[in-house]
Design a protein around this motif. Sequence first.
Motif, mmCIF file in Angstrom:
data_model
loop_
_atom_site.group_PDB
_atom_site.id
_atom_site.type_symbol
_atom_site.label_atom_id
_atom_site.label_comp_id
_atom_site.label_asym_id
_atom_site.label_seq_id
_atom_site.Cartn_x
_atom_site.Cartn_y
_atom_site.Cartn_z
ATOM 1 N N SER A 155 0.847 -1.115 0.096
ATOM 2 C CA SER A 155 0.135 -0.151 0.032
ATOM 3 C C SER A 155 0.706 1.152 -0.139
ATOM 4 C CB SER A 155 -0.857 -0.222 1.236
ATOM 5 O OG SER A 155 -1.933 -1.062 1.228
ATOM 6 N N SER A 156 2.056 1.334 0.311
ATOM 7 C CA SER A 156 2.918 2.422 0.593
ATOM 8 C C SER A 156 3.478 2.510 -0.816
ATOM 9 C CB SER A 156 4.228 2.155 1.556
ATOM 10 O OG SER A 156 4.981 1.062 1.088
ATOM 11 N N LEU A 157 3.369 1.810 -1.907
ATOM 12 C CA LEU A 157 3.969 2.021 -3.110
ATOM 13 C C LEU A 157 2.946 2.836 -4.245
ATOM 14 C CD1 LEU A 157 5.488 -1.675 -3.743
ATOM 15 C CD2 LEU A 157 6.804 0.204 -3.012
ATOM 16 N N PRO A 158 3.479 3.464 -4.929
ATOM 17 C CA PRO A 158 2.799 4.347 -6.037
ATOM 18 C C PRO A 158 1.236 3.486 -6.640
ATOM 19 C CG PRO A 158 5.078 4.644 -6.268
ATOM 20 C CD PRO A 158 4.835 3.533 -5.274
ATOM 21 N N SER A 159 0.314 4.044 -6.748
ATOM 22 C CA SER A 159 -0.601 3.552 -7.599
ATOM 23 C C SER A 159 -0.552 3.141 -8.759
ATOM 24 C CB SER A 159 -2.164 4.358 -7.109
ATOM 25 O OG SER A 159 -1.794 5.546 -8.019
ATOM 26 N N SER A 160 0.561 3.909 -9.553
ATOM 27 C CA SER A 160 0.859 3.531 -10.847
ATOM 28 C C SER A 160 1.693 2.121 -10.926
ATOM 29 C CB SER A 160 1.788 4.583 -11.446
ATOM 30 O OG SER A 160 2.770 4.892 -10.630
ATOM 31 N N ARG A 161 2.314 1.786 -9.809
ATOM 32 C CA ARG A 161 3.070 0.731 -9.579
ATOM 33 C C ARG A 161 2.231 -0.543 -9.181
ATOM 34 N NH1 ARG A 161 8.643 -0.457 -9.314
ATOM 35 N NH2 ARG A 161 8.596 1.029 -10.951
ATOM 36 N N VAL A 162 1.364 -0.265 -8.175
ATOM 37 C CA VAL A 162 0.599 -1.470 -7.460
ATOM 38 C C VAL A 162 -0.872 -1.248 -7.431
ATOM 39 C CG1 VAL A 162 0.256 -2.593 -5.425
ATOM 40 C CG2 VAL A 162 2.561 -2.060 -6.026
ATOM 41 N N GLN A 163 -1.503 -2.140 -7.771
ATOM 42 C CA GLN A 163 -3.137 -1.969 -7.722
ATOM 43 C C GLN A 163 -3.635 -3.199 -6.828
ATOM 44 O OE1 GLN A 163 -5.676 -2.127 -11.266
ATOM 45 N NE2 GLN A 163 -7.484 -2.403 -10.168
ATOM 46 N N ILE A 164 -4.300 -2.834 -5.694
ATOM 47 C CA ILE A 164 -4.913 -3.695 -5.088
ATOM 48 C C ILE A 164 -6.329 -3.784 -4.867
ATOM 49 C CG2 ILE A 164 -5.024 -4.759 -2.462
ATOM 50 C CD1 ILE A 164 -2.374 -3.609 -1.942
ATOM 51 N N HIS A 165 -6.806 -4.880 -5.226
ATOM 52 C CA HIS A 165 -8.333 -4.941 -5.377
ATOM 53 C C HIS A 165 -9.081 -6.149 -4.634
ATOM 54 C CE1 HIS A 165 -12.154 -5.013 -7.719
ATOM 55 N NE2 HIS A 165 -12.188 -6.228 -7.549
ATOM 56 N N HIS A 166 -10.109 -5.479 -3.744
ATOM 57 C CA HIS A 166 -10.928 -6.450 -2.848
ATOM 58 C C HIS A 166 -12.057 -6.757 -3.356
ATOM 59 C CE1 HIS A 166 -7.705 -5.601 -0.152
ATOM 60 N NE2 HIS A 166 -8.026 -4.162 0.021
ATOM 61 N N ASP A 167 -12.718 -8.085 -3.493
ATOM 62 C CA ASP A 167 -13.953 -8.153 -4.087
ATOM 63 C C ASP A 167 -14.831 -8.582 -3.007
ATOM 64 O OD1 ASP A 167 -13.405 -10.987 -3.093
ATOM 65 O OD2 ASP A 167 -12.978 -11.588 -5.183
ATOM 66 N N TYR A 168 -14.528 -8.824 -1.663
ATOM 67 C CA TYR A 168 -15.274 -8.887 -0.348
ATOM 68 C C TYR A 168 -16.249 -10.173 -0.660
ATOM 69 C CZ TYR A 168 -13.400 -4.449 1.032
ATOM 70 O OH TYR A 168 -12.656 -3.563 1.109
ATOM 71 N N GLY A 169 -15.598 -11.276 -1.471
ATOM 72 C CA GLY A 169 -16.396 -12.420 -1.364
ATOM 73 C C GLY A 169 -17.628 -12.233 -2.736
ATOM 74 N N ASN A 170 -17.615 -11.379 -3.215
ATOM 75 C CA ASN A 170 -18.816 -11.006 -4.161
ATOM 76 C C ASN A 170 -18.070 -10.948 -5.705
ATOM 77 O OD1 ASN A 170 -20.950 -10.017 -5.472
ATOM 78 N ND2 ASN A 170 -21.428 -8.356 -4.199
ATOM 79 N N SER A 171 -18.624 -11.998 -6.372
ATOM 80 C CA SER A 171 -18.179 -12.232 -7.720
ATOM 81 C C SER A 171 -18.732 -10.862 -8.555
ATOM 82 C CB SER A 171 -18.684 -13.194 -8.564
ATOM 83 O OG SER A 171 -20.322 -13.213 -8.324
ATOM 84 N N ASP A 172 -19.731 -10.020 -8.209
ATOM 85 C CA ASP A 172 -19.986 -9.001 -8.985
ATOM 86 C C ASP A 172 -18.784 -7.911 -8.895
ATOM 87 O OD1 ASP A 172 -22.393 -10.150 -9.725
ATOM 88 O OD2 ASP A 172 -23.458 -9.253 -8.293
#
Length: 315
Positions: A155-172
């Motif tokens: 999370s400390s790295l630039p968003s241009s380098r790292v994208q973290i995506h959470h789906d919270y268990g929802n396929s949608d």
Amino acid sequence: MNDTMLLNVTGKTALADGIYQFEFRSPDGKPLPPFTAGAHVLIETPSGIGRRYSLCNAPSERDRYVVAVKLDPGSRGGSVSMINDVKVGMRIRVSVPENYFALTDDASDYLLVAGGIGITPIHAMMAELDARAARYRLVYCTRSPETTAFLAELSSLPSSRVQIHHDYGNSDQSLDFAKLLATREGNTHLYCCGPRPLMQAVRNNASGWPSLAVHFEDFGTSVSNGEASSGFTVTLQRSGIRVNVAAGQSILEAVREAGVETPSSCEAGTCGACRTTLCSGEADHRDFVLDDDEHDRAIMICVSRAKSDELVIDL
């Protein structure tokens, strides 16, 4: 286990919910055998079960091996034994590293896609690419922040380098891989590790990419496609041995029980080490290696099964 070492457990740390990091060092303090990003080791757990785990530390670190293990209560005990039984101060048998998921040297860019515990080899790749001063981007899919390994660091790295995506268990709320992989810039190479549904989504949406530029790895953290509810027979053409493959048992396991040794590595249908010629019969292909036009002449015996009552393979 061949080519193994007894190493000291020098660290055990909780990384996220159900995920622990383990550190191993040589008892005499000497450097360990070198490895490259994407490599894995085979660890003999206290329960006696051997399991393969990706090395997640920087390859430049010759004094230690670091792996991260996700607790899988539905497993046959490998992760349970690692997390419940392994303690700092113990000595554990660890193999020399092997790599079937190595980074190419000639890509212009690297797109790294990880899902869940699949971040482990990708984490080492980031360190190696940083050392090369190479361009890369990480897309990391997890269920929630609580289940995300290396969250603070990434999370400390630039968003241009790292994208973290959470789906919270929802396929949608799953990541839009069609959009992510719609175009390939320059000579970008794609590396993906994670649960089987994520890897399949990446494979489907990267169909327009050159096959040699797309690389997959996983270590059995995902559920196999389809059911393994019925058994079948495999005939080994060279020896004439007939092997009964039980429900829930892989061809590889059944062949080994019959006393026939054959190469393997990931045992998750992604590395290609157990590729075997299919002589006759209709296979139920569950790997991430073979192209459609290879299905009638080859099979990955670590994960694939049979649609016909019998398969004949070249062993």
